[in-house]
Motif scaffolding. Sequence first.
Motif, PDB file in Angstrom:
ATOM      1  N   HIS A   1     -47.582  14.003-151.473  1.00 55.09           N
ATOM      2  CA  HIS A   1     -47.768  15.187-150.649  1.00 55.09           C
ATOM      3  C   HIS A   1     -46.458  15.922-150.466  1.00 55.09           C
ATOM      4  CE1 HIS A   1     -47.786  12.327-146.930  1.00 55.09           C
ATOM      5  NE2 HIS A   1     -46.630  12.419-147.464  1.00 55.09           N
ATOM      6  N   LEU A   2     -46.596  17.199-150.205  1.00 51.67           N
ATOM      7  CA  LEU A   2     -45.439  18.064-150.053  1.00 51.67           C
ATOM      8  C   LEU A   2     -45.849  19.251-149.192  1.00 51.67           C
ATOM      9  CD1 LEU A   2     -45.765  20.777-152.250  1.00 51.67           C
ATOM     10  CD2 LEU A   2     -45.796  18.805-153.756  1.00 51.67           C
ATOM     11  N   ASP A   3     -44.848  19.933-148.637  1.00 48.46           N
ATOM     12  CA  ASP A   3     -45.134  21.105-147.815  1.00 48.46           C
ATOM     13  C   ASP A   3     -44.670  22.377-148.512  1.00 48.46           C
ATOM     14  OD1 ASP A   3     -46.309  19.789-145.741  1.00 48.46           O
ATOM     15  OD2 ASP A   3     -44.591  19.942-144.365  1.00 48.46           O
ATOM     16  N   ILE A   4     -45.476  23.399-148.372  1.00 50.08           N
ATOM     17  CA  ILE A   4     -45.095  24.735-148.819  1.00 50.08           C
ATOM     18  C   ILE A   4     -45.063  25.607-147.574  1.00 50.08           C
ATOM     19  CG2 ILE A   4     -45.751  26.716-150.241  1.00 50.08           C
ATOM     20  CD1 ILE A   4     -45.315  24.352-152.004  1.00 50.08           C
ATOM     21  N   PRO A   5     -43.858  26.126-147.222  1.00 46.39           N
ATOM     22  CA  PRO A   5     -43.799  26.979-146.033  1.00 46.39           C
ATOM     23  C   PRO A   5     -44.654  28.221-146.235  1.00 46.39           C
ATOM     24  CG  PRO A   5     -41.597  26.365-146.784  1.00 46.39           C
ATOM     25  CD  PRO A   5     -42.545  25.966-147.868  1.00 46.39           C
ATOM     26  N   TYR A   6     -45.335  28.614-145.202  1.00 45.68           N
ATOM     27  CA  TYR A   6     -46.230  29.767-145.279  1.00 45.68           C
ATOM     28  C   TYR A   6     -45.613  30.926-144.512  1.00 45.68           C
ATOM     29  CZ  TYR A   6     -51.066  29.270-147.006  1.00 45.68           C
ATOM     30  OH  TYR A   6     -52.199  29.235-147.740  1.00 45.68           O
ATOM     31  N   PRO A   7     -45.551  32.089-145.094  1.00 48.21           N
ATOM     32  CA  PRO A   7     -45.077  33.243-144.326  1.00 48.21           C
ATOM     33  C   PRO A   7     -46.078  33.626-143.226  1.00 48.21           C
ATOM     34  CG  PRO A   7     -45.594  33.856-146.610  1.00 48.21           C
ATOM     35  CD  PRO A   7     -45.908  32.407-146.472  1.00 48.21           C
ATOM     36  N   LYS A   8     -45.621  34.400-142.254  1.00 48.80           N
ATOM     37  CA  LYS A   8     -46.473  34.836-141.136  1.00 48.80           C
ATOM     38  C   LYS A   8     -47.784  35.483-141.632  1.00 48.80           C
ATOM     39  CE  LYS A   8     -44.609  34.048-137.005  1.00 48.80           C
ATOM     40  NZ  LYS A   8     -44.371  32.660-137.503  1.00 48.80           N
ATOM     41  N   ALA A   9     -47.672  36.238-142.689  1.00 50.51           N
ATOM     42  CA  ALA A   9     -48.843  36.962-143.196  1.00 50.51           C
ATOM     43  C   ALA A   9     -49.959  36.028-143.647  1.00 50.51           C
ATOM     44  CB  ALA A   9     -48.424  37.863-144.362  1.00 50.51           C
ATOM     45  N   ALA A  10     -49.662  34.726-143.711  1.00 53.96           N
ATOM     46  CA  ALA A  10     -50.679  33.778-144.163  1.00 53.96           C
ATOM     47  C   ALA A  10     -51.538  33.276-143.010  1.00 53.96           C
ATOM     48  CB  ALA A  10     -50.014  32.614-144.867  1.00 53.96           C
ATOM     49  N   GLY A  11     -51.392  33.905-141.830  1.00 60.16           N
ATOM     50  CA  GLY A  11     -52.279  33.557-140.725  1.00 60.16           C
ATOM     51  C   GLY A  11     -51.817  32.332-139.968  1.00 60.16           C
TER      52      GLY A  11
END
Length: 347
Positions: A231-241
């Motif tokens: 598993h890994l994390d992908i940071p999500y920008p604000k626009a991704a809700g």
Amino acid sequence: MMTAEMKTRIEARVNEGLKNQWYPVAKSVEIRTDRPYGAVVMGQKLVLWRDGAGKIRCIEDFCPHRGAPLSYGEVHDGQIGCRYHGVIVDGTGTVQRVPAMPDCPMEGRKALRAYQVQESNDAVFVFMSVDEGQEAPDLPLPTELSDPAWTGFLCTAIWDVNYRYALDNLADPMHGCYLHAESFTLAFGSKQDLLELDDRGDGFRVSRVGQVGENFDWVEFAVGEGGMFCHLDIPYPKAAGPGGHMRILGYVTPMGPRRCKVFFWRMRKVEGFDRESWRFLYRARLEERHWNVLEQDRVMLEGMPDDARRREMLYQHDIGVAHLRRALNRAAKAQIEAEDASDVAAE
Ligand code: FES
Ligand SMILES: [Fe+2]
């Protein structure tokens, strides 16, 4: 000292895929009561379907009569009928009927191998044991999949590369800010760093030293008796809700020398109304963007020669790749030695 022959066997085993592992082969919805599904795992053709009780059956995709693919056939009353001359086989691999020939001696013969199957979180896993009767260890599952705080979507894709390339790619966080630099989620953070490795015995973690939470900055592999996932994390920008990072849970299934199937759950920890709004946004807009990222991986890996490892020059950022390969080699060696020992015992 390991002999050259042993080295060759280990290399071949790793290339083919480790045995005695659970591998995901399909999405749950693809396995139906009204038509069979053909899959390939480690070069073996398998057919899957659901019997009358909805239980998934999996046997060799080979008709005991003359070898036609059973997956081209039909499901009748929970059994599978070959398209070529109508032979009916059940979920244990036993011939039930030969409709074209009265009192045919094939009837009642167990002709095919059956495989253990387990369904979980929208996916169907098959245990690729050496022997049919072998008891399977528990299906290794990431905790996020059983934690109701998380929600997500499973996506799968077939890539025309040996599965080792897909695993290497997952063990290599530094490619995020280069290969995916133009993407919605992975355009951020610094492009220079060092990596560190934390070996935990039942797996390992590779992480960037200089940043966390900016890009593809870390990955964890769980390496257990019954299989491997990461598993890994992908940071999500604000626009991704709403919700925090997107967490990817990944499995890679070896199909053949140059083919594999990747299974990625894209998860987020979001509850209540936010959960629905993210799920909607995902389907409406985000999924396509994530596919583009995955396509960048596929195109890059498929463009690499199959024997790249003979000429590659690894540097510090490849500690995850090197560690993963050592783990696969060790597991392959242990399997081969165990098989040799049981051959000797049988003689
Ligand atoms: S090959 Fe299947 S019935 Fe003849
Ligand atoms: Fe990638």
